[in-house]
Write an enzyme that holds these catalytic residues in place. Structure first.
Site, PDB file in Angstrom:
ATOM      1  N   GLU A  40       1.043  -1.396  -0.159  1.00  0.00           N
ATOM      2  CA  GLU A  40       0.103   0.312  -0.054  1.00  0.00           C
ATOM      3  C   GLU A  40       0.761   1.122   0.110  1.00  0.00           C
ATOM      4  OE1 GLU A  40      -3.282   0.342  -0.296  1.00  0.00           O
ATOM      5  OE2 GLU A  40      -3.707  -1.942  -0.342  1.00  0.00           O
ATOM      6  N   ASP A  51      -7.770   6.465  -5.340  1.00  0.00           N
ATOM      7  CA  ASP A  51      -7.204   5.168  -5.791  1.00  0.00           C
ATOM      8  C   ASP A  51      -8.008   5.113  -7.265  1.00  0.00           C
ATOM      9  OD1 ASP A  51      -9.651   3.857  -5.261  1.00  0.00           O
ATOM     10  OD2 ASP A  51      -9.079   2.968  -3.680  1.00  0.00           O
TER      11      ASP A  51
END
Length: 111
Positions: free
Chosen positions: A18, A27
Site C-alpha cells: 500500500e 485510488d
C-alpha cells in the site's frame, strides 16, 4: 471492538504493497484514501501525520484480522494469516466472507 494482536507479517505486507501517503488521494477505484489505504471519512485535501497513518492502519487491520478469525474455520500459519488479513483489508469483510478463497480454504484446499 477490542484490539486483536496483529501479526507483524500482516502489517509489513500491507505497508509494502500500500505504501503510505500523508495527503489524501484517489485510488484506481475512485475512492479517496490516505495513509496506507485508509478510506473511512477521508476527504480530498486532507493531510495526516505518520503516527496517525500508523494508527489508521492498525485500526483497519484489526478489523481485517477480526474478519479472518470470524470467517476462516481452519488453523492458519502466520504467513497464511498475514496474507488473508491483507486480502480482507483490501476487499472488505463482506467480500472476504463470500470469497472463493475462504470457501476453498475452509474445505481444506490450501492451493
Amino acid at each position: 471492538m477490542t484490539a486483536i494482536e496483529l501479526p507483524p507479517q500482516a502489517i509489513a505486507l500491507v505497508k509494502h504493497f500500500e505504501g503510505c501517503k500523508l495527503d489524501s488521494s484517489t485510488d484506481a477505484a475512485g475512492v479517496c484514501t490516505i495513509g496506507s489505504g485508509h478510506t473511512e471519512k477521508v476527504r480530498p485535501g486532507a493531510s495526516i501525520t505518520p503516527d496517525l497513518a500508523d494508527e489508521f492502519l492498525r485500526r483497519d487491520l484489526n478489523t481485517a484480522q477480526a474478519d479472518v478469525l470470524r470467517y476462516v474455520k481452519v488453523p492458519l500459519n502466520e504467513n497464511e494469516n498475514a496474507a488473508l488479513v491483507s486480502l480482507a483489508f483490501n476487499i472488505g469483510g463482506p467480500a472476504f466472507a463470500r470469497s472463493t478463497c475462504v470457501k476453498l480454504l475452509n474445505r481444506g484446499d490450501r492451493k
